[in-house]
Design a protein around this motif. Structure first.
Motif, PDB file in Angstrom:
ATOM      1  N   ILE A  24       0.844  -1.199   0.000  1.00 24.96           N
ATOM      2  CA  ILE A  24       0.000   0.000   0.000  1.00 24.96           C
ATOM      3  C   ILE A  24       0.878   1.247   0.000  1.00 24.96           C
ATOM      4  N   ASP A  25       1.943   1.236   0.820  1.00 25.04           N
ATOM      5  CA  ASP A  25       2.880   2.364   0.825  1.00 25.04           C
ATOM      6  C   ASP A  25       3.486   2.578  -0.563  1.00 25.04           C
ATOM      7  N   TYR A  26       3.940   1.490  -1.172  1.00 28.31           N
ATOM      8  CA  TYR A  26       4.598   1.595  -2.474  1.00 28.31           C
ATOM      9  C   TYR A  26       3.623   2.073  -3.548  1.00 28.31           C
ATOM     10  N   LEU A  27       2.468   1.438  -3.610  1.00 25.54           N
ATOM     11  CA  LEU A  27       1.490   1.783  -4.641  1.00 25.54           C
ATOM     12  C   LEU A  27       0.920   3.182  -4.421  1.00 25.54           C
ATOM     13  N   GLY A  28       0.845   3.596  -3.170  1.00 25.54           N
ATOM     14  CA  GLY A  28       0.378   4.947  -2.885  1.00 25.54           C
ATOM     15  C   GLY A  28       1.301   6.005  -3.453  1.00 25.54           C
ATOM     16  N   ASN A  29       2.585   5.676  -3.583  1.00 29.17           N
ATOM     17  CA  ASN A  29       3.566   6.613  -4.128  1.00 29.17           C
ATOM     18  C   ASN A  29       3.802   6.423  -5.621  1.00 29.17           C
ATOM     19  N   ALA A  30       3.173   5.405  -6.218  1.00 27.67           N
ATOM     20  CA  ALA A  30       3.394   5.120  -7.637  1.00 27.67           C
ATOM     21  C   ALA A  30       2.510   6.033  -8.490  1.00 27.67           C
ATOM     22  N   PRO A  31       3.085   6.821  -9.395  1.00 29.18           N
ATOM     23  CA  PRO A  31       2.277   7.763 -10.185  1.00 29.18           C
ATOM     24  C   PRO A  31       1.330   7.087 -11.167  1.00 29.18           C
ATOM     25  N   ASP A  32       1.592   5.832 -11.513  1.00 35.07           N
ATOM     26  CA  ASP A  32       0.728   5.145 -12.485  1.00 35.07           C
ATOM     27  C   ASP A  32      -0.399   4.373 -11.815  1.00 35.07           C
ATOM     28  N   VAL A  33      -0.617   4.593 -10.515  1.00 35.08           N
ATOM     29  CA  VAL A  33      -1.683   3.904  -9.766  1.00 35.08           C
ATOM     30  C   VAL A  33      -2.712   4.931  -9.307  1.00 35.08           C
ATOM     31  N   GLU A  34      -3.984   4.676  -9.613  1.00 31.86           N
ATOM     32  CA  GLU A  34      -5.059   5.550  -9.135  1.00 31.86           C
ATOM     33  C   GLU A  34      -5.950   4.868  -8.104  1.00 31.86           C
ATOM     34  N   SER A  35      -6.026   3.531  -8.129  1.00 32.55           N
ATOM     35  CA  SER A  35      -6.884   2.792  -7.200  1.00 32.55           C
ATOM     36  C   SER A  35      -6.196   1.484  -6.824  1.00 32.55           C
ATOM     37  N   ILE A  36      -6.526   0.970  -5.632  1.00 29.26           N
ATOM     38  CA  ILE A  36      -5.901  -0.256  -5.129  1.00 29.26           C
ATOM     39  C   ILE A  36      -6.989  -1.219  -4.702  1.00 29.26           C
ATOM     40  N   LEU A  37      -6.869  -2.454  -5.162  1.00 23.74           N
ATOM     41  CA  LEU A  37      -7.832  -3.506  -4.864  1.00 23.74           C
ATOM     42  C   LEU A  37      -7.104  -4.637  -4.145  1.00 23.74           C
ATOM     43  N   LEU A  38      -7.628  -5.077  -2.988  1.00 26.48           N
ATOM     44  CA  LEU A  38      -6.967  -6.115  -2.196  1.00 26.48           C
ATOM     45  C   LEU A  38      -7.895  -7.297  -1.984  1.00 26.48           C
ATOM     46  N   TYR A  39      -7.362  -8.514  -2.192  1.00 25.12           N
ATOM     47  CA  TYR A  39      -8.045  -9.728  -1.729  1.00 25.12           C
ATOM     48  C   TYR A  39      -7.223 -10.252  -0.561  1.00 25.12           C
ATOM     49  N   MET A  40      -7.839 -10.313   0.618  1.00 20.16           N
ATOM     50  CA  MET A  40      -7.128 -10.570   1.863  1.00 20.16           C
ATOM     51  C   MET A  40      -7.722 -11.779   2.577  1.00 20.16           C
ATOM     52  N   GLU A  41      -6.861 -12.702   2.977  1.00 20.06           N
ATOM     53  CA  GLU A  41      -7.312 -13.844   3.782  1.00 20.06           C
ATOM     54  C   GLU A  41      -6.878 -13.692   5.233  1.00 20.06           C
ATOM     55  N   SER A  42      -5.725 -13.112   5.460  1.00 21.80           N
ATOM     56  CA  SER A  42      -5.242 -12.846   6.812  1.00 21.80           C
ATOM     57  C   SER A  42      -4.420 -11.574   6.768  1.00 21.80           C
ATOM     58  N   LEU A  43      -4.165 -11.012   7.933  1.00 23.09           N
ATOM     59  CA  LEU A  43      -3.470  -9.737   7.999  1.00 23.09           C
ATOM     60  C   LEU A  43      -2.402  -9.805   9.079  1.00 23.09           C
ATOM     61  N   SER A  44      -1.157  -9.570   8.670  1.00 23.92           N
ATOM     62  CA  SER A  44      -0.065  -9.477   9.630  1.00 23.92           C
ATOM     63  C   SER A  44       0.384  -8.024   9.691  1.00 23.92           C
ATOM     64  N   GLU A  45       1.201  -7.702  10.680  1.00 24.95           N
ATOM     65  CA  GLU A  45       1.719  -6.330  10.811  1.00 24.95           C
ATOM     66  C   GLU A  45       0.584  -5.312  10.707  1.00 24.95           C
ATOM     67  N   ILE A  46      -0.388  -5.456  11.619  1.00 22.49           N
ATOM     68  CA  ILE A  46      -1.613  -4.668  11.507  1.00 22.49           C
ATOM     69  C   ILE A  46      -1.355  -3.177  11.704  1.00 22.49           C
ATOM     70  N   ARG A  47      -0.464  -2.814  12.622  1.00 29.32           N
ATOM     71  CA  ARG A  47      -0.161  -1.387  12.818  1.00 29.32           C
ATOM     72  C   ARG A  47       0.380  -0.768  11.537  1.00 29.32           C
ATOM     73  N   LYS A  48       1.265  -1.515  10.844  1.00 26.40           N
ATOM     74  CA  LYS A  48       1.821  -1.021   9.587  1.00 26.40           C
ATOM     75  C   LYS A  48       0.726  -0.886   8.531  1.00 26.40           C
TER      76      LYS A  48
END
Length: 721
Positions: free
Chosen positions: A200-224
């Protein structure tokens, strides 16, 4: 390691394929075919000691033999070989590796040990890893297909990240059919290193990205994850499908909050607090992917429906009603324009039924009026197969109009083969199509709710009428008492002292150990009174017939005491009973509310608000939020419940003092911030009389913890000033 070396994975100048092969139907061959066929312009080095050349390229026995700079290694060898290959990649100065190999932690303890070894060696050498057990990555703008997916998607502004390779290939196939593209297509697998927060950090800074879609089964490093999502979602929409909604459920707990605040409900609250939007199933994920890949986001909920048949228009209106919305009213100006060319018997309302004999020209004129109108934030155009209209011509005439729209426009071309060509035309021209009006409405509402979540992140909350002061030391004394007990349970009196120390209003509660003490204390306190069993072993008092109400005199007090003692004995003969508590009776409160908290194993403390009383777990009217809370966030949690409209007042009946209720929630939030030891907390009911809330029952359960405040929170507390 955050963003370190991620650019070398997603924008490599040179790629090594470890396990490259010419053998048909192998992953090594698929990788080489994809990287050579799909236009990757960087250097490509096959690595396999069993080949001199692979697909007319010189092969190397190991990456250390290449002798040229390499950014990315794609590893397609058995997982037991990967730790040594990682060492070789580090020696060769490679920045990142995609480990496709399966057989890691998903296979059991042995696989987990291999994953641990891979990560330990990679961290020592600064090598970033995507995977293992993943499909790979695709970056269409770079011609990079470092995966074993057989097709390259179109270029687009949508980034897709998935823990499931099967979902990746399904989305990829759909995108080719529906005509939307991607900037990044990322399968993350087991996420031993690069995870959702990093991406998310990387794609948020990528100029060629306007939207982000996630398929998530589990989540680690929740604070991050929360930190990254809260920052990026302000500028780019994040849509999440979290699978496993019913897998864990709510485990048995000693409090109403613990029983009702299940894992999935906490995920809901966290995703919302992060400013993202959660979809409920794969179909909705597909629909949102198409919408985000093609259309601008809606700025509001005002929706117009154009249809050539009454039934589908009604279906669209019904779908909006599921979100407590109606089709937007038509302005006088819009009505006048439509009256100028529509048949005399058109609907004259929204949905705009332009009649079954509607021609392509009538569709186009109606759409133009709606696109020019100021009262709409989105438009749905429904085509229902009719003998007098051509679905292809209608689609062709709409394309140029819709592409110039500043708000989202959807199409529902209903039917089968006859409508298919029209759908294809719309898809190829950036107009999302849906099989039914309901699907289109759902996609629209998901994106509108995203905007509302962002507003919550950006809005400045109103200040409290006064600064919050607390008696932390007094509360700590009570918490220490609970930590000394095996079950960690505070008595009702102790629990209320904790609340009182933080300025949470509670009613007076006195503990007595005998019927004689109860009689004397009742005389002092006055009537009417409520009496409750005082026992650390009986969590839910009403289950043990441990609550007696409306005590008006000494005889009532004696009888109530006897009933409570008998009830406790029958409920649990081994329970320790320390007498009863007496408190002033609040008769016929205007409302009974449940306010509670629970420490989630993954997300830390969560706050719950809902309808209270003895039917709490039957009604299940509740909403969840994450500390820290301010007044605005507290109000938004309350607004998600069914009881909220009543709390604002109705039919001449006064409502709750919302400023006081918000302050109560903020004070509870501060209590949870200060005491990581609080495992569960209940105030049920919080009785509201004359607009003022007061907790008439309270229960706190504490557990030892090594985590110090505020590290137990997934969202950092607000600055004091």
């Amino acid at each position: 390691m955050g963003l370190y070396n991620l650019n070398r994975i997603f924008r490599p100048n040179a790629v090594a394929v470890i396990g490259a092969s010419e053998k048909p139907e192998t992953i090594g061959r698929s990788l080489m075919e994809n990287l050579t066929r799909d236009g990757f312009e960087g250097d490509l080095y096959p690595v396999n000691p069993n080949y001199d050349t692979v697909m007319d390229r010189k092969a190397f026995a190991a990456v250390t033999d290449i002798g040229e700079p390499v950014d990315l290694a794609v590893i397609a060898t058995p997982i037991k070989t990967v730790p040594d290959i990682v060492d070789q990649c580090i020696e060769a100065g490679i920045g990142g590796a995609i480990v496709l190999s399966a057989g890691g932690k998903e296979s059991g303890e042995k696989g987990q040990k291999i994953e641990n070894e891979i990560m330990e060696r990679a961290r020592r050498g600064g090598l970033r890893i995507v995977g293992p057990n993943c499909l790979g990555i695709i970056c269409p703008q770079r011609g990079l297909n470092a995966s074993f997916a057989s097709q390259m998607p179109q270029e687009g502004k949508l980034a897709f990240v998935s823990q499931s390779g099967a979902i990746c290939t399904a989305i990829l196939d759909l995108s080719l059919k529906e005509g939307f593209g991607f900037s990044h297509f990322i399968s993350v697998g087991s996420m031993i290193d690069v995870d959702f927060g990093d991406l998310i950090d990387y794609l948020g800074n990528a100029p060629d990205v306007e939207s982000i879609l996630l398929y998530m089964e589990s989540l680690s490093e929740i604070r991050k994850f929360m930190s990254a999502a809260r920052a990026v979602s302000r500028i780019k929409p994040i849509v999440i499908l979290k699978a496993g909604r019913s897998a864990a459920g709510a485990k048995a707990a000693a409090s109403h909050t613990g029983a009702m605040a299940g894992e999935d409900a906490v995920y809901d609250a966290a995703i919302k607090r992060a400013g993202a939007v959660r979809v409920r199933n794969i179909g909705d994920l597909f629909d949102c992917a198409e919408l985000m890949g093609k259309q601008p986001r809606p700025s509001g909920p005002r929706f117009a429906v154009i249809t050539n048949a009454g039934g589908p228009g009604v279906m669209a209106a019904d779908a909006l009603s599921d979100y407590d919305l109606e089709p937007a009213p038509l302005s006088d100006e819009t009505l006048e324009k439509l009256n100028g060319f529509l048949p005399a018997h058109w609907s004259r309302s929204n949905p705009i039924d332009i009649i079954g004999d509607a021609t392509a020209e009538r569709y186009a004129k109606t759409a133009q009026v709606c696109l020019d109108a100021k009262e709409f934030d989105g438009v749905l155009v429904i085509y229902n197969p009719q003998a007098l209209s051509d679905p292809v011509k209608v689609a062709e005439d709409l394309v140029d109009l819709i592409q110039s729209s500043t708000f989202p426009v959807f199409a529902s071309w209903m039917g089968g083969k006859r409508a298919e060509k029209g759908r294809d035309i719309l898809n190829q021209n950036g107009i999302p199509t849906y099989n039914t009006p309901e699907q289109a409405i759902r996609a629209f509402m998901y994106m509108y709710n995203y905007n509302r979540n962002i507003e919550a992140l950006m809005e400045t909350p109103p200040r409290l009428p006064h600064d919050i002061t607390v008696e932390q030391d007094r509360a700590r004394e009570m918490v220490k008492k609970g930590l000394e007990r095996e079950n960690g349970l505070l008595t009702e009196v102790e629990s209320k002292q904790v609340m009182d120390a933080y300025g949470i209003p509670v009613n007076r509660t006195e503990a007595v150990a005998s019927v004689e003490e109860a009689v004397e204390k009742a005389k002092e306190m006055g009537y009417p009174l409520a009496m409750k069993v005082n026992s650390l072993d009986i969590s839910h008092k009403t289950d043990a017939d441990g609550v007696q109400l409306d005590l008006e005199n000494i005889d009532d007090v004696r009888n109530a005491y006897e009933k409570i003692m008998k009830g406790a004995e029958a409920y649990d003969p081994d329970a320790r009973v320390d007498g009863v508590t007496l408190q002033p009776m609040i008769r016929r409160p205007d409302f009974e509310i449940l306010i509670g908290a629970k420490k989630d194993d993954r997300f830390g403390p969560v706050v719950m608000f809902g309808t209270g009383g003895t039917l709490t777990e039957v009604i299940k009217d509740r909403a969840i939020g994450l500390p820290p809370l301010n007044r605005l966030l507290a109000r938004r949690v309350m607004a998600e419940t069914k009881i909220y409209p009543l709390l604002k007042g109705y039919r001449g009946k006064a409502g709750v003092d919302m400023a006081l209720m918000e302050e109560l929630m903020v004070r509870l939030s501060q209590l949870l911030i200060d005491f990581p030891e609080i495992a569960e907390l209940d105030m049920n009911p919080v009785a509201v009389a004359d607009g003022k809330p007061v907790a008439v029952d309270a229960r706190v359960i504490v557990k030892p913890t090594d985590v110090k405040s505020p590290r137990h929170l997934v969202i950092s507390p607000y600055p004091a000033q």
